[in-house]
Motif scaffolding. Structure first.
Motif, PDB file in Angstrom:
ATOM      1  N   GLU A   1      25.940  40.093  53.490  1.00 12.38           N
ATOM      2  CA  GLU A   1      27.031  39.747  54.397  1.00 12.38           C
ATOM      3  C   GLU A   1      27.885  38.611  53.848  1.00 12.38           C
ATOM      4  OE1 GLU A   1      25.567  39.055  58.303  1.00 12.38           O
ATOM      5  OE2 GLU A   1      24.672  41.068  58.496  1.00 12.38           O
ATOM      6  N   ALA A   2      27.277  37.677  53.121  1.00 10.74           N
ATOM      7  CA  ALA A   2      28.038  36.556  52.556  1.00 10.74           C
ATOM      8  C   ALA A   2      29.048  37.052  51.532  1.00 10.74           C
ATOM      9  CB  ALA A   2      27.090  35.546  51.924  1.00 10.74           C
ATOM     10  N   ALA A   3      28.650  38.052  50.751  1.00 16.72           N
ATOM     11  CA  ALA A   3      29.563  38.613  49.746  1.00 16.72           C
ATOM     12  C   ALA A   3      30.726  39.324  50.412  1.00 16.72           C
ATOM     13  CB  ALA A   3      28.800  39.566  48.832  1.00 16.72           C
ATOM     14  N   LEU A   4      30.430  40.106  51.447  1.00 17.68           N
ATOM     15  CA  LEU A   4      31.492  40.826  52.150  1.00 17.68           C
ATOM     16  C   LEU A   4      32.441  39.855  52.841  1.00 17.68           C
ATOM     17  CD1 LEU A   4      32.803  43.438  53.093  1.00 17.68           C
ATOM     18  CD2 LEU A   4      31.182  43.486  55.007  1.00 17.68           C
ATOM     19  N   THR A   5      31.905  38.823  53.474  1.00 17.80           N
ATOM     20  CA  THR A   5      32.745  37.823  54.133  1.00 17.80           C
ATOM     21  C   THR A   5      33.666  37.143  53.128  1.00 17.80           C
ATOM     22  OG1 THR A   5      31.094  37.416  55.853  1.00 17.80           O
ATOM     23  CG2 THR A   5      32.724  35.682  55.471  1.00 17.80           C
ATOM     24  N   ALA A   6      33.128  36.811  51.960  1.00 17.43           N
ATOM     25  CA  ALA A   6      33.938  36.167  50.928  1.00 17.43           C
ATOM     26  C   ALA A   6      35.058  37.087  50.461  1.00 17.43           C
ATOM     27  CB  ALA A   6      33.059  35.768  49.749  1.00 17.43           C
ATOM     28  N   GLU A   7      34.767  38.364  50.319  1.00 14.53           N
ATOM     29  CA  GLU A   7      35.785  39.314  49.886  1.00 14.53           C
ATOM     30  C   GLU A   7      36.888  39.452  50.937  1.00 14.53           C
ATOM     31  OE1 GLU A   7      36.280  43.885  48.172  1.00 14.53           O
ATOM     32  OE2 GLU A   7      34.272  43.101  48.629  1.00 14.53           O
ATOM     33  N   VAL A   8      36.503  39.539  52.196  1.00 13.71           N
ATOM     34  CA  VAL A   8      37.477  39.651  53.281  1.00 13.71           C
ATOM     35  C   VAL A   8      38.344  38.391  53.358  1.00 13.71           C
ATOM     36  CG1 VAL A   8      37.741  39.784  55.788  1.00 13.71           C
ATOM     37  CG2 VAL A   8      36.097  41.267  54.631  1.00 13.71           C
ATOM     38  N   ASN A   9      37.713  37.222  53.277  1.00  9.26           N
ATOM     39  CA  ASN A   9      38.447  35.964  53.386  1.00  9.26           C
ATOM     40  C   ASN A   9      39.406  35.758  52.213  1.00  9.26           C
ATOM     41  OD1 ASN A   9      37.220  35.315  55.782  1.00  9.26           O
ATOM     42  ND2 ASN A   9      35.664  33.999  54.860  1.00  9.26           N
ATOM     43  N   ALA A  10      38.989  36.171  51.022  1.00  7.22           N
ATOM     44  CA  ALA A  10      39.874  36.056  49.863  1.00  7.22           C
ATOM     45  C   ALA A  10      41.129  36.887  50.062  1.00  7.22           C
ATOM     46  CB  ALA A  10      39.142  36.485  48.595  1.00  7.22           C
TER      47      ALA A  10
ATOM     48  N   LYS B   1      43.548  35.252  52.422  1.00  6.43           N
ATOM     49  CA  LYS B   1      44.260  34.130  51.788  1.00  6.43           C
ATOM     50  C   LYS B   1      45.190  34.594  50.670  1.00  6.43           C
ATOM     51  CE  LYS B   1      40.317  31.048  52.564  1.00  6.43           C
ATOM     52  NZ  LYS B   1      39.196  30.313  51.899  1.00  6.43           N
ATOM     53  N   GLU B   2      45.225  35.905  50.415  1.00  4.76           N
ATOM     54  CA  GLU B   2      46.002  36.492  49.328  1.00  4.76           C
ATOM     55  C   GLU B   2      45.565  35.916  47.978  1.00  4.76           C
ATOM     56  OE1 GLU B   2      50.117  35.857  50.570  1.00  4.76           O
ATOM     57  OE2 GLU B   2      50.139  37.903  51.347  1.00  4.76           O
ATOM     58  N   HIS B   3      44.268  35.659  47.872  1.00  7.75           N
ATOM     59  CA  HIS B   3      43.694  35.129  46.633  1.00  7.75           C
ATOM     60  C   HIS B   3      43.379  36.293  45.694  1.00  7.75           C
ATOM     61  CE1 HIS B   3      40.998  33.162  43.848  1.00  7.75           C
ATOM     62  NE2 HIS B   3      41.220  31.997  44.424  1.00  7.75           N
ATOM     63  N   PRO B   4      43.801  36.233  44.429  1.00  4.23           N
ATOM     64  CA  PRO B   4      43.418  37.277  43.465  1.00  4.23           C
ATOM     65  C   PRO B   4      41.897  37.416  43.429  1.00  4.23           C
ATOM     66  CG  PRO B   4      45.068  35.822  42.529  1.00  4.23           C
ATOM     67  CD  PRO B   4      44.641  35.194  43.817  1.00  4.23           C
ATOM     68  N   ASN B   5      41.394  38.627  43.452  1.00  2.00           N
ATOM     69  CA  ASN B   5      39.957  38.822  43.627  1.00  2.00           C
ATOM     70  C   ASN B   5      39.543  40.142  42.995  1.00  2.00           C
ATOM     71  OD1 ASN B   5      37.486  37.873  44.669  1.00  2.00           O
ATOM     72  ND2 ASN B   5      37.649  39.212  46.450  1.00  2.00           N
ATOM     73  N   TYR B   6      39.354  40.130  41.678  1.00  2.00           N
ATOM     74  CA  TYR B   6      39.022  41.348  40.952  1.00  2.00           C
ATOM     75  C   TYR B   6      37.510  41.486  40.774  1.00  2.00           C
ATOM     76  CZ  TYR B   6      43.953  41.814  39.744  1.00  2.00           C
ATOM     77  OH  TYR B   6      45.317  41.963  39.818  1.00  2.00           O
TER      78      TYR B   6
ATOM     79  N   SER C   1      38.203  47.197  36.041  1.00  2.64           N
ATOM     80  CA  SER C   1      38.191  46.276  37.176  1.00  2.64           C
ATOM     81  C   SER C   1      38.977  46.855  38.334  1.00  2.64           C
ATOM     82  CB  SER C   1      38.779  44.928  36.767  1.00  2.64           C
ATOM     83  OG  SER C   1      40.161  45.047  36.456  1.00  2.64           O
ATOM     84  N   ASN C   2      38.741  46.266  39.514  1.00  2.00           N
ATOM     85  CA  ASN C   2      39.396  46.751  40.715  1.00  2.00           C
ATOM     86  C   ASN C   2      39.556  45.592  41.690  1.00  2.00           C
ATOM     87  OD1 ASN C   2      39.809  48.205  43.395  1.00  2.00           O
ATOM     88  ND2 ASN C   2      39.550  49.959  42.037  1.00  2.00           N
ATOM     89  N   ARG C   3      40.576  45.671  42.527  1.00  2.00           N
ATOM     90  CA  ARG C   3      40.804  44.625  43.525  1.00  2.00           C
ATOM     91  C   ARG C   3      39.791  44.695  44.672  1.00  2.00           C
ATOM     92  NH1 ARG C   3      45.653  41.985  43.298  1.00  2.00           N
ATOM     93  NH2 ARG C   3      47.184  42.784  41.831  1.00  2.00           N
ATOM     94  N   PHE C   4      39.078  45.790  44.795  1.00  2.00           N
ATOM     95  CA  PHE C   4      38.118  45.986  45.870  1.00  2.00           C
ATOM     96  C   PHE C   4      36.741  46.294  45.280  1.00  2.00           C
ATOM     97  CE2 PHE C   4      42.262  47.350  47.308  1.00  2.00           C
ATOM     98  CZ  PHE C   4      42.415  46.705  48.530  1.00  2.00           C
ATOM     99  N   SER C   5      35.709  45.781  45.920  1.00  2.00           N
ATOM    100  CA  SER C   5      34.360  46.179  45.544  1.00  2.00           C
ATOM    101  C   SER C   5      34.105  47.599  46.057  1.00  2.00           C
ATOM    102  CB  SER C   5      33.337  45.230  46.148  1.00  2.00           C
ATOM    103  OG  SER C   5      33.278  45.403  47.559  1.00  2.00           O
ATOM    104  N   GLU C   6      33.101  48.239  45.524  1.00  2.00           N
ATOM    105  CA  GLU C   6      32.732  49.577  46.027  1.00  2.00           C
ATOM    106  C   GLU C   6      32.292  49.479  47.486  1.00  2.00           C
ATOM    107  OE1 GLU C   6      29.935  51.805  43.823  1.00  2.00           O
ATOM    108  OE2 GLU C   6      31.148  51.937  42.012  1.00  2.00           O
TER     109      GLU C   6
END
Length: 256
Positions: free
Chosen positions: A167-176, A179-184, A249-254
């Motif tokens: 859940e911590a990983a998913l929350t971090a991905e959503v929050n990034a 914030k419009e933070h680049p997140n590959y 690489s991808n902007r979204f995790s699987e």
């Protein structure tokens, strides 16, 4: 909005990043803590940077690594350190913090795509906590271009396949994304296969199964099927061949 190479975005990121590092080094109970300087030092020392070697700190920020570098080479002054960052504000802060680092000399402003150094310029390079905010295929090729044959690159990033219950990983991905933070996220298997095609040797590999494992160095060196973060030591062999990387690489995790 794609803020990957948006200098204005990164210039406004400075205060957040400095607070995040200060928190990592001082607050043992901080939520969503990043890896502190002790972890960074542990991995940096594995590079065995020599006093006379040229070293590139890619995405150096305010040069948090510089004191660790000087201690490692047992010198009170800069011998071969170069820091590069897309944010001019970060570099100005680095110059202010460290009197022997100078803008335009040991601190270089980066355009986000091409590293302004000739081929085979550096013996050792770190790209620590930065790769997931980059156009990975282009930047990896650039990092390998400026690395000497026989040189080593320390590279860290996030895997595109983490545990569904992390859940911590998913929350971090959503929050990034909010914030419009680049997140590959990296398809690590594909990247590793392509590195082999380029004749890059994986000298040492570390895998962190869940978000938060990196901060306490909870790691495995055997590649698992699912994991969140990774740290690789990549050696550029004499047989290295330069050509474009295919997309890995991808902007979204699987999971997302």
């Amino acid at each position: 909005m794609d803020n990957t190479n948006n200098k204005e975005f990164w210039n406004h990121y400075v205060d957040y990043f400095e607070n995040k590092i200060n928190e990592a080094n001082s607050d043992l109970h901080a939520d969503d803590k990043t890896a502190g300087d002790k972890i960074y030092e542990m991995y940096f020392k594995k590079l065995n940077v020599g006093r006379e070697e040229k070293f590139l700190d890619f995405g150096c920020g305010f040069a948090r690594l510089y004191p660790i570098y000087k201690e490692s080479i047992q010198s009170s002054e800069n011998k071969g350190y170069f820091g590069i960052d897309i944010s001019r504000r970060e570099l100005e802060l680095a110059e202010k913090k460290h009197g022997d680092l100078k803008m335009g000399k040991s601190l270089i402003e980066f355009d986000g795509e091409r590293i302004p150094f000739p081929d085979h310029s550096f013996d050792k390079i770190t790209c620590w906590g930065v790769f997931d905010a980059c156009l990975q295929e282009k930047i990896l090729r650039e990092l390998l271009r400026v690395l000497n044959r026989g040189g080593v690159l320390l590279l860290t990033g996030k895997n595109d396949r983490y545990y569904a219950d992390d859940e911590a990983a998913l929350t971090a991905e959503v929050n990034a994304r909010k914030k419009e933070h680049p997140n590959y996220f990296t398809d690590v298997t594909s990247m590793m296969e392509q590195l082999a095609e380029h004749k890059i040797r994986l000298a040492e590999t570390f895998y962190f199964l869940r978000r938060g494992d990196f901060t306490v160095n909870r790691t495995t060196q055997a590649k698992p099927d699912i994991f969140y973060e990774w740290a690789f030591f990549l050696e550029k062999t004499n047989g290295y061949t330069d050509f474009e990387f295919r997309t890995f690489s991808n902007r979204f995790s699987e999971h997302f």
